[in-house]
Enzyme design. Structure first.
Site, PDB file in Angstrom:
ATOM      1  N   PHE A 147       0.828  -1.211   0.000  1.00 25.41           N
ATOM      2  CA  PHE A 147       0.000   0.000   0.000  1.00 25.41           C
ATOM      3  C   PHE A 147       0.864   1.263   0.000  1.00 25.41           C
ATOM      4  CE2 PHE A 147      -2.099   2.866   3.328  1.00 25.41           C
ATOM      5  CZ  PHE A 147      -2.653   3.701   2.371  1.00 25.41           C
ATOM      6  N   PHE A 170       3.128 -11.049   0.272  1.00 27.29           N
ATOM      7  CA  PHE A 170       2.239 -11.502   1.348  1.00 27.29           C
ATOM      8  C   PHE A 170       1.063 -10.539   1.478  1.00 27.29           C
ATOM      9  CE2 PHE A 170       1.285 -11.489   6.056  1.00 27.29           C
ATOM     10  CZ  PHE A 170       0.515 -12.632   6.011  1.00 27.29           C
ATOM     11  N   ASP A 192      12.017 -12.199  -0.380  1.00 26.77           N
ATOM     12  CA  ASP A 192      11.666 -12.033   1.028  1.00 26.77           C
ATOM     13  C   ASP A 192      12.884 -11.467   1.760  1.00 26.77           C
ATOM     14  OD1 ASP A 192      10.987 -12.371   3.760  1.00 26.77           O
ATOM     15  OD2 ASP A 192       9.667 -14.044   3.257  1.00 26.77           O
ATOM     16  N   VAL A 193      12.698 -10.365   2.480  1.00 28.34           N
ATOM     17  CA  VAL A 193      13.844  -9.712   3.137  1.00 28.34           C
ATOM     18  C   VAL A 193      14.421 -10.527   4.283  1.00 28.34           C
ATOM     19  CG1 VAL A 193      13.161  -7.363   2.522  1.00 28.34           C
ATOM     20  CG2 VAL A 193      12.302  -8.375   4.647  1.00 28.34           C
ATOM     21  N   ASN A 233      19.396  -7.590   7.512  1.00 33.83           N
ATOM     22  CA  ASN A 233      19.841  -7.771   6.126  1.00 33.83           C
ATOM     23  C   ASN A 233      19.947  -6.437   5.386  1.00 33.83           C
ATOM     24  OD1 ASN A 233      20.135 -10.567   6.241  1.00 33.83           O
ATOM     25  ND2 ASN A 233      17.988 -10.927   5.704  1.00 33.83           N
ATOM     26  N   TYR A 279       4.353  -7.374  16.379  1.00 34.56           N
ATOM     27  CA  TYR A 279       4.557  -6.187  15.543  1.00 34.56           C
ATOM     28  C   TYR A 279       5.182  -5.051  16.358  1.00 34.56           C
ATOM     29  CZ  TYR A 279       3.447  -2.406  12.254  1.00 34.56           C
ATOM     30  OH  TYR A 279       3.532  -1.345  11.395  1.00 34.56           O
TER      31      TYR A 279
END
Length: 467
Positions: A147, A170, A192-193, A233, A279
């Protein structure tokens, strides 16, 4: 021992056969080119041509042709003819391939299979600013198909930079950035990080992470890994290529705050074992990692604490307040409020957030900065505002059981943003809500029409108005 006459006859015979082969090739190509609408060559035409050439050999006219070629055609002309034959053979092969493809499509249609439309050979893109090598930056955006990430892609692309959007899809969707796919300044990477990624860039916007409660609670371990390993990363990449890295942190680091409004100096009030902890604590650790790399490795860091944001390209089922209320109002379903509706939120439009992220990235400020709209409303007031913005909506407002650890107050103190990066929100909340309502109305209509494209201005989410 062979006689000279026999040797000469044999050589003439070989030359004759060679000339005949050349004539047959020319004849076949001529018939094919003049009959491209046919799917195959007529076998009787080929047989007649072969019979005619055989008759010429029997009558001895083949020797005449060979002698004519030998005596009258220069070597460079022969070479030119051979090259032309090779080109015609390539064209013949291409034509056969296209005819086979056409037959396969017709066969699929006859069997009732779905016919896949051919990919367009040309594509138009929004006009972008020209930048020379000195001012054009190469920028990596993790979560670039999400978004917020997709709107950031728009802004940076229109400004003339090279952008690499990294996403594992995702919560991100490729259609959010499809209008840039194929542009020479844009690259979309499925990655994917949590796994290392190596690329040469000048700036890194690390936005990768599910941000709505249903999404980040779906797989809490994955959420923690994305915000810790993913951040490590990206910081490692920034160290290697000497890039500046911006972390998209969140107002959730303040938890259920005891200070109102929330300044960046407030340490927060977070339940470390609650359902939101994956989160909340993931972002708090990510901030700690950013500061540690800055102190130990001299990495240039930027930390943005993002408050509630809304706008086009939000997921229809992400469970956020704005998307839930708008969709319920558009479909005349009950507008559901968790709790008594007295909890407050501050909502900003996505373009304001993007402008704030870019200003922060290009500043020299390394401490956390709140980016949000201080216009505060209760959830009950917000439900009424949205229902009134949807003409003819008959949705009633109903209250459900409150959710665990749901913050009771949320309002940013944005004085640091104003002082350090000269940023303040520009879009009034109701103006942004009208654009978002139009977007969700088009998305609902699109679903009803079986996924057919929505109108261009809606699909680009107001892109043309921001050039």
């Amino acid at each position: 021992m062979l006689s000279p006459r026999r040797i000469r006859n044999n050589s003439i015979s070989m030359a004759t056969r060679g000339a005949c082969a050349v004539l047959i090739t020319f004849f076949l190509i001529f018939v094919l080119i003049t009959n491209t609408s046919n799917k195959s060559l007529s076998s009787d035409v080929i047989e007649k041509s072969e019979q005619k050439i055989s008759q010429m050999e029997e009558e001895g006219r083949g020797d005449t042709i060979v002698e004519f070629n030998k005596n009258n055609i220069p070597d460079d002309t022969v070479s030119s003819l051979l090259e032309r034959i090779k080109l015609l053979e390539d064209e013949l092969s291409s034509m056969r391939t296209r005819m086979d493809d056409a037959e396969n499509r017709e066969g699929n249609a006859a069997n009732g299979d779905e016919i896949v439309a051919p990919l367009p050979t040309t594509k138009s893109f929004p006009s972008v600013r020209y930048r020379n090598e000195e001012t054009r930056k190469r920028i990596l955006i993790t979560g670039g198909a999400g978004f917020v990430g997709s709107h950031l892609v728009d802004k940076l692309m229109l400004d003339g930079h090279e952008v690499i959007a990294l996403d594992n899809y995702f919560t991100g969707r490729k259609k959010n950035v499809e209008h840039w796919i194929g542009h020479p300044n844009f690259e979309m990477v499925h990655h994917d990080v949590v796994n290392p990624y190596f690329v040469e860039v000048d700036q890194i916007y690390h936005l990768a992470s599910p941000a709505s409660p249903p999404h980040y609670m779906y797989n809490p371990v994955k959420t923690i890994k994305t915000n810790t390993l993913g951040t490590i990363n990206m910081l490692g990449l920034a160290k290697r290529v000497k890039a500046t890295v911006l972390l998209a942190s969140t107002s959730e680091v303040y938890g259920d705050p005891e200070v109102h409004p929330q300044p960046e100096t407030y340490w927060g009030h977070v339940n470390t074992i609650g359902p939101r902890a994956c989160y909340d604590e993931g972002k708090r650790v990510a901030e700690s990692l950013m500061v540690a790399y800055n102190k130990q490795e001299n990495i240039k860091i930027r930390i943005a604490r993002i408050f509630n944001t809304f706008g086009p390209r939000m997921h229809m089922n992400d469970g956020r307040v704005v998307s839930n209320f708008i969709i319920q109002a558009l479909q005349d379903k009950p507008i559901t409020i968790y709790g008594n509706g007295t909890q407050t939120r501050s909502f900003q439009y996505v373009t304001d957030l993007v402008d704030g992220l870019i200003k922060l990235m290009n500043s020299n400020y390394s401490l956390p900065v709140n980016i949000g709209n201080p216009e505060e409303h209760t959830i009950g007031q917000f439900a009424t505002i949205i229902r009134d913005l949807v003409p003819g909506s008959t949705s009633e407002i109903v209250n459900l059981e409150s959710q665990q650890d749901d913050p009771q107050q949320r309002r940013p103190d944005i004085r640091r943003a104003a002082e350090q990066i000269s940023w303040a929100p520009q879009v009034h909340m109701k103006d942004g809500l009208l654009k978002t309502v139009d977007y969700f109305r088009a998305e609902i209509d699109r679903n009803k029409r079986g996924g057919k494209p929505v109108p261009e201005p809606v699909r680009l989410a107001g892109l043309e108005s921001r050039r």
